[in-house]
Design a protein around this motif. Structure first.
Motif, PDB file in Angstrom:
ATOM      1  N   ILE A   3       0.362   1.306   4.740  1.00 19.35           N
ATOM      2  CA  ILE A   3      -0.681   0.365   4.336  1.00 19.35           C
ATOM      3  C   ILE A   3      -1.797   0.403   5.372  1.00 19.35           C
ATOM      4  N   VAL A   4      -3.040   0.512   4.909  1.00 25.56           N
ATOM      5  CA  VAL A   4      -4.197   0.534   5.804  1.00 25.56           C
ATOM      6  C   VAL A   4      -4.750  -0.883   5.894  1.00 25.56           C
ATOM      7  N   LYS A   5      -4.611  -1.501   7.066  1.00 24.39           N
ATOM      8  CA  LYS A   5      -5.084  -2.873   7.256  1.00 24.39           C
ATOM      9  C   LYS A   5      -6.414  -2.934   7.995  1.00 24.39           C
ATOM     10  N   SER A   7     -10.033  -2.781   8.525  1.00 29.53           N
ATOM     11  CA  SER A   7     -11.144  -2.830   7.564  1.00 29.53           C
ATOM     12  C   SER A   7     -12.137  -1.697   7.780  1.00 29.53           C
ATOM     13  N   GLU A   8     -12.316  -1.239   9.007  1.00 31.19           N
ATOM     14  CA  GLU A   8     -13.248  -0.129   9.256  1.00 31.19           C
ATOM     15  C   GLU A   8     -12.719   1.170   8.655  1.00 31.19           C
ATOM     16  N   LYS A   9     -11.424   1.397   8.750  1.00 33.38           N
ATOM     17  CA  LYS A   9     -10.831   2.605   8.153  1.00 33.38           C
ATOM     18  C   LYS A   9     -10.903   2.543   6.631  1.00 33.38           C
ATOM     19  N   ARG A  10     -10.716   1.331   6.052  1.00 30.19           N
ATOM     20  CA  ARG A  10     -10.830   1.193   4.597  1.00 30.19           C
ATOM     21  C   ARG A  10     -12.255   1.476   4.147  1.00 30.19           C
ATOM     22  N   LYS A  11     -13.244   1.007   4.936  1.00 30.76           N
ATOM     23  CA  LYS A  11     -14.651   1.239   4.584  1.00 30.76           C
ATOM     24  C   LYS A  11     -14.978   2.724   4.531  1.00 30.76           C
ATOM     25  N   GLU A  12     -14.341   3.520   5.408  1.00 31.80           N
ATOM     26  CA  GLU A  12     -14.589   4.962   5.418  1.00 31.80           C
ATOM     27  C   GLU A  12     -14.297   5.574   4.052  1.00 31.80           C
ATOM     28  N   VAL A  13     -13.319   5.058   3.361  1.00 37.71           N
ATOM     29  CA  VAL A  13     -12.959   5.575   2.044  1.00 37.71           C
ATOM     30  C   VAL A  13     -13.731   4.847   0.947  1.00 37.71           C
ATOM     31  N   LEU A  14     -13.751   3.520   1.001  1.00 36.81           N
ATOM     32  CA  LEU A  14     -14.301   2.731  -0.093  1.00 36.81           C
ATOM     33  C   LEU A  14     -15.826   2.735  -0.176  1.00 36.81           C
ATOM     34  N   LYS A  15     -16.509   3.006   0.923  1.00 38.02           N
ATOM     35  CA  LYS A  15     -17.975   2.914   0.922  1.00 38.02           C
ATOM     36  C   LYS A  15     -18.647   4.269   1.103  1.00 38.02           C
ATOM     37  N   ASP A  98       3.008  -0.628  -8.782  1.00 33.97           N
ATOM     38  CA  ASP A  98       3.893  -0.132  -7.725  1.00 33.97           C
ATOM     39  C   ASP A  98       3.902   1.385  -7.703  1.00 33.97           C
ATOM     40  N   GLN A  99       3.874   2.003  -8.890  1.00 28.56           N
ATOM     41  CA  GLN A  99       3.894   3.465  -8.963  1.00 28.56           C
ATOM     42  C   GLN A  99       2.622   4.081  -8.391  1.00 28.56           C
ATOM     43  N   ILE A 100       1.462   3.531  -8.766  1.00 30.61           N
ATOM     44  CA  ILE A 100       0.209   4.155  -8.326  1.00 30.61           C
ATOM     45  C   ILE A 100      -0.173   3.783  -6.899  1.00 30.61           C
ATOM     46  N   SER A 101       0.462   2.742  -6.331  1.00 30.85           N
ATOM     47  CA  SER A 101       0.112   2.324  -4.967  1.00 30.85           C
ATOM     48  C   SER A 101       1.229   2.589  -3.964  1.00 30.85           C
ATOM     49  N   ASP A 102       2.279   3.279  -4.384  1.00 32.26           N
ATOM     50  CA  ASP A 102       3.456   3.481  -3.533  1.00 32.26           C
ATOM     51  C   ASP A 102       4.017   2.152  -3.041  1.00 32.26           C
ATOM     52  N   GLY A 103       3.910   1.123  -3.858  1.00 31.75           N
ATOM     53  CA  GLY A 103       4.441  -0.193  -3.511  1.00 31.75           C
ATOM     54  C   GLY A 103       3.645  -0.908  -2.435  1.00 31.75           C
ATOM     55  N   GLN A 104       2.396  -0.479  -2.189  1.00 35.29           N
ATOM     56  CA  GLN A 104       1.602  -1.075  -1.116  1.00 35.29           C
ATOM     57  C   GLN A 104       0.940  -2.394  -1.491  1.00 35.29           C
ATOM     58  N   ILE A 105       0.859  -2.687  -2.768  1.00 30.15           N
ATOM     59  CA  ILE A 105       0.234  -3.949  -3.167  1.00 30.15           C
ATOM     60  C   ILE A 105       1.264  -5.056  -3.022  1.00 30.15           C
ATOM     61  N   ARG A 106       0.938  -6.043  -2.239  1.00 31.99           N
ATOM     62  CA  ARG A 106       1.835  -7.174  -1.995  1.00 31.99           C
ATOM     63  C   ARG A 106       1.309  -8.390  -2.731  1.00 31.99           C
ATOM     64  N   TRP A 107       2.207  -9.125  -3.369  1.00 33.08           N
ATOM     65  CA  TRP A 107       1.829 -10.298  -4.147  1.00 33.08           C
ATOM     66  C   TRP A 107       2.377 -11.544  -3.469  1.00 33.08           C
ATOM     67  N   GLU A 108       1.567 -12.550  -3.386  1.00 34.74           N
ATOM     68  CA  GLU A 108       1.958 -13.832  -2.791  1.00 34.74           C
ATOM     69  C   GLU A 108       2.183 -14.823  -3.921  1.00 34.74           C
ATOM     70  N   GLU A 109       3.320 -15.502  -3.880  1.00 41.05           N
ATOM     71  CA  GLU A 109       3.620 -16.517  -4.891  1.00 41.05           C
ATOM     72  C   GLU A 109       2.617 -17.668  -4.751  1.00 41.05           C
ATOM     73  N   LEU A 110       2.054 -18.089  -5.869  1.00 37.80           N
ATOM     74  CA  LEU A 110       1.093 -19.191  -5.843  1.00 37.80           C
ATOM     75  C   LEU A 110       1.818 -20.527  -5.848  1.00 37.80           C
ATOM     76  N   ASP A 111       1.123 -21.551  -5.353  1.00 39.05           N
ATOM     77  CA  ASP A 111       1.635 -22.911  -5.479  1.00 39.05           C
ATOM     78  C   ASP A 111       1.762 -23.234  -6.966  1.00 39.05           C
ATOM     79  N   LYS A 112       2.633 -24.184  -7.293  1.00 41.11           N
ATOM     80  CA  LYS A 112       2.824 -24.561  -8.700  1.00 41.11           C
ATOM     81  C   LYS A 112       1.487 -24.937  -9.341  1.00 41.11           C
ATOM     82  N   ASN A 113       0.712 -25.792  -8.687  1.00 37.19           N
ATOM     83  CA  ASN A 113      -0.616 -26.167  -9.174  1.00 37.19           C
ATOM     84  C   ASN A 113      -1.623 -25.357  -8.360  1.00 37.19           C
ATOM     85  N   TYR A 114      -2.031 -24.214  -8.900  1.00 35.94           N
ATOM     86  CA  TYR A 114      -2.883 -23.333  -8.097  1.00 35.94           C
ATOM     87  C   TYR A 114      -4.373 -23.569  -8.288  1.00 35.94           C
ATOM     88  N   ASP A 115      -4.750 -24.389  -9.262  1.00 36.72           N
ATOM     89  CA  ASP A 115      -6.170 -24.670  -9.445  1.00 36.72           C
ATOM     90  C   ASP A 115      -6.323 -25.961 -10.233  1.00 36.72           C
TER      91      ASP A 115
END
Length: 154
Positions: A3-5, A7-15, A98-115
């Protein structure tokens, strides 16, 4: 793939700016748009061994899924809630991501009342809770709109 955390290294690819000199020879596919659909198709084609070029009109890849940083805080501009991403009961979307990201996308459980939505009009003010479970969401909506139970459940 780690996982690339950084932000400067991510910008090299994304921008990366477009230039004709960067276009490789012998492309198998050109994907127009780097939103979730375009990036998904490009990732799948790439995993199948195809040479893929993704073109995006904006200054950053990601479409409505890209992020930006202001005053040290990271914000996303698009998707607010995605269901079916738990490991215990994964949806087809989670398996695909999960397949296209090698499982790198992490999901955080939301609070019951999220909005909470606040609406004020001439009749007064109404408050609607948006709940993160389907059953809870249906229950909340039926309390707010008792005359619409049939439509809500449908």
């Amino acid at each position: 793939m780690p996982i690339v955390k950084d932000s400067e290294k991510r910008k090299e690819v994304l921008k990366q700016l477009f230039s004709e000199e960067k276009i490789p020879d012998n492309l198998d596919a050109i994907v127009i748009g780097s939103g979730i659909g375009g990036l998904t198709v490009a990732a799948i084609l790439s995993r199948a061994g195809k040479r893929v070029l993704v073109l995006e009109q904006r200054d950053q890849a990601g479409g409505c899924c890209h992020t930006f940083i202001r005053k040290g805080y990271e914000f996303d501009i698009g998707i607010h809630y995605v269901g079916g991403m738990s490991n215990s009961n994964p949806s087809v979307s989670k398996v695909l991501l999960d397949q296209i990201s090698d499982g790198q996308i992490r999901w955080e459980e939301l609070d019951k009342n999220y909005d909470t939505v606040h609406i004020r009009n001439s009749a007064g003010r109404k408050i609607f809770d948006i709940l993160s479970t389907s059953d809870g969401f249906v229950e909340s909506l039926t309390k707010c709109f008792p005359k619409e139970v049939k439509a809500i459940k449908k």
